[in-house]
Motif scaffolding. Sequence first.
Motif, short mmCIF file in Angstrom:
data_model
loop_
_atom_site.label_atom_id
_atom_site.label_comp_id
_atom_site.label_asym_id
_atom_site.label_seq_id
_atom_site.Cartn_x
_atom_site.Cartn_y
_atom_site.Cartn_z
N LEU A 32 13.71 5.90 -7.07
CA LEU A 32 12.39 5.31 -7.24
C LEU A 32 11.85 5.02 -5.85
CD1 LEU A 32 10.07 3.82 -8.77
CD2 LEU A 32 11.52 1.77 -8.67
N CYS A 33 10.65 5.51 -5.56
CA CYS A 33 9.98 5.23 -4.29
C CYS A 33 8.62 4.62 -4.59
CB CYS A 33 9.79 6.52 -3.47
SG CYS A 33 11.34 7.21 -2.88
N LYS A 34 8.25 3.61 -3.77
CA LYS A 34 6.97 2.92 -3.96
C LYS A 34 6.30 2.68 -2.62
CE LYS A 34 7.89 0.00 -7.98
NZ LYS A 34 7.91 -1.42 -8.41
N LEU A 35 4.98 2.54 -2.69
CA LEU A 35 4.18 2.13 -1.53
C LEU A 35 2.77 1.79 -1.96
CD1 LEU A 35 2.09 4.62 -1.05
CD2 LEU A 35 3.82 5.49 0.44
N ALA A 36 2.04 1.20 -1.05
CA ALA A 36 0.59 1.07 -1.19
C ALA A 36 0.03 2.01 -0.14
CB ALA A 36 0.14 -0.37 -0.94
N GLY A 37 -0.61 3.09 -0.58
CA GLY A 37 -1.05 4.07 0.40
C GLY A 37 -2.07 5.03 -0.16
N GLN A 38 -2.32 6.07 0.64
CA GLN A 38 -3.36 7.05 0.33
C GLN A 38 -2.82 8.37 -0.19
OE1 GLN A 38 -4.82 6.34 4.40
NE2 GLN A 38 -6.86 6.39 3.46
N THR A 39 -1.51 8.49 -0.30
CA THR A 39 -0.91 9.72 -0.81
C THR A 39 0.36 9.38 -1.58
OG1 THR A 39 -0.29 11.99 -0.23
CG2 THR A 39 0.41 10.26 1.29
N GLY A 40 0.76 10.28 -2.46
CA GLY A 40 1.88 10.03 -3.35
C GLY A 40 3.24 10.09 -2.69
N VAL A 41 4.25 9.69 -3.45
CA VAL A 41 5.61 9.59 -2.93
C VAL A 41 6.60 10.48 -3.69
CG1 VAL A 41 5.38 7.30 -1.91
CG2 VAL A 41 6.00 7.49 -4.31
N GLU A 42 6.08 11.53 -4.34
CA GLU A 42 6.97 12.42 -5.08
C GLU A 42 7.99 13.10 -4.17
OE1 GLU A 42 2.88 12.76 -7.13
OE2 GLU A 42 3.63 12.61 -5.10
N ALA A 65 -8.60 6.28 -1.36
CA ALA A 65 -8.38 4.84 -1.52
C ALA A 65 -6.89 4.52 -1.42
CB ALA A 65 -8.90 4.39 -2.87
N VAL A 66 -6.60 3.36 -0.86
CA VAL A 66 -5.24 2.85 -0.86
C VAL A 66 -4.97 2.30 -2.26
CG1 VAL A 66 -3.68 1.10 0.07
CG2 VAL A 66 -5.24 2.33 1.61
N THR A 67 -3.94 2.84 -2.92
CA THR A 67 -3.55 2.36 -4.24
C THR A 67 -2.04 2.19 -4.28
OG1 THR A 67 -3.33 4.59 -5.16
CG2 THR A 67 -5.49 3.52 -5.40
N GLN A 68 -1.58 1.44 -5.27
CA GLN A 68 -0.15 1.32 -5.51
C GLN A 68 0.32 2.66 -6.07
OE1 GLN A 68 1.63 -1.55 -4.77
NE2 GLN A 68 -0.33 -2.24 -3.93
N ARG A 69 1.36 3.21 -5.47
CA ARG A 69 1.87 4.51 -5.90
C ARG A 69 3.38 4.43 -6.06
NH1 ARG A 69 -1.98 8.76 -4.34
NH2 ARG A 69 -3.82 7.75 -3.50
N SER A 70 3.88 5.17 -7.02
CA SER A 70 5.33 5.23 -7.21
C SER A 70 5.70 6.59 -7.77
CB SER A 70 5.81 4.13 -8.16
OG SER A 70 5.30 4.34 -9.47
N ALA A 71 6.95 6.96 -7.57
CA ALA A 71 7.48 8.19 -8.14
C ALA A 71 8.96 8.00 -8.43
CB ALA A 71 7.28 9.38 -7.20
N CYS A 121 4.11 17.03 5.16
CA CYS A 121 4.19 15.74 4.47
C CYS A 121 3.71 14.65 5.42
CB CYS A 121 5.63 15.43 4.05
SG CYS A 121 6.13 16.24 2.54
N HIS A 122 2.97 13.70 4.87
CA HIS A 122 2.50 12.56 5.66
C HIS A 122 3.64 11.57 5.89
CE1 HIS A 122 -1.25 14.10 3.93
NE2 HIS A 122 -1.83 13.61 5.01
N PRO A 123 3.74 11.00 7.08
CA PRO A 123 4.69 9.90 7.27
C PRO A 123 4.20 8.69 6.48
CG PRO A 123 3.61 10.48 9.35
CD PRO A 123 3.03 11.34 8.29
N LEU A 124 5.07 8.11 5.69
CA LEU A 124 4.65 7.03 4.80
C LEU A 124 5.39 5.73 5.10
CD1 LEU A 124 4.61 8.96 1.39
CD2 LEU A 124 2.73 8.61 3.01
N MET A 125 4.71 4.63 4.85
CA MET A 125 5.31 3.30 4.97
C MET A 125 5.81 2.89 3.59
SD MET A 125 5.21 2.28 8.10
CE MET A 125 5.54 0.54 7.86
N LEU A 126 7.00 3.33 3.26
CA LEU A 126 7.57 3.03 1.95
C LEU A 126 7.86 1.54 1.83
CD1 LEU A 126 10.04 6.03 1.78
CD2 LEU A 126 7.94 5.76 0.46
N SER A 127 7.53 0.97 0.69
CA SER A 127 7.82 -0.44 0.46
C SER A 127 9.08 -0.62 -0.37
CB SER A 127 6.63 -1.13 -0.21
OG SER A 127 6.31 -0.48 -1.42
N LYS A 128 9.53 0.45 -1.04
CA LYS A 128 10.77 0.39 -1.83
C LYS A 128 11.34 1.79 -1.97
CE LYS A 128 12.85 -1.22 -6.10
NZ LYS A 128 13.90 -1.98 -5.45
#
Length: 161
Positions: free
Chosen positions: A102-112, A22-28, A76-83
């Motif tokens: 701090l990294c954030k996105l709405a996606g299917q995998t984490g941003v650690e 699922a696409v969820t809000q994720r941050s690390a 690592c997956h290429p991600l569309m970071l939002s912050k």
Amino acid sequence: MSRLSHINSRGEASMVDVTDKAVTQRSAMAEGYICMSDATLQMISRGEHAKGDVFAVARIAGIQAAKQTASLIPLCHPLMLSKVQVDFDLQPQHGRVRISSLCKLAGQTGVEMEALTAVSVAALTLFDMCKAVDPAMCIEGIRVLDKQGGKSGHWQAEQLA
């Protein structure tokens, strides 16, 4: 112990399939430190380094690095970071600078990995810019502090003494 996520059933390196996640809000959030002499710390805190504002350059480097994580770290997956945010906290009592991201996105995998990469490259950039005046600097303590989102929910690192 759970099995490693980047190894398939044949023991081969494999990119994790996130298609059905699922696409969820994720941050690390991550942190790290660069230790340096008092003179170097004073010089950069006053903006007196001959190379200019080392924190501005390191901040941009950290942000750019987070955006390039998939190019730097295999699988690592290429991600569309939002912050992506990179901050510096001077800690003269410890002879160091704390670097946080701090990294954030709405996606299917984490941003650690992106948060860790931002801190790492920001620290390397500070080292590069200051090595001529302080070659004994030390980068240490890079770690994930907090992650949110996805199936595993919220995780926080234990506080260090």
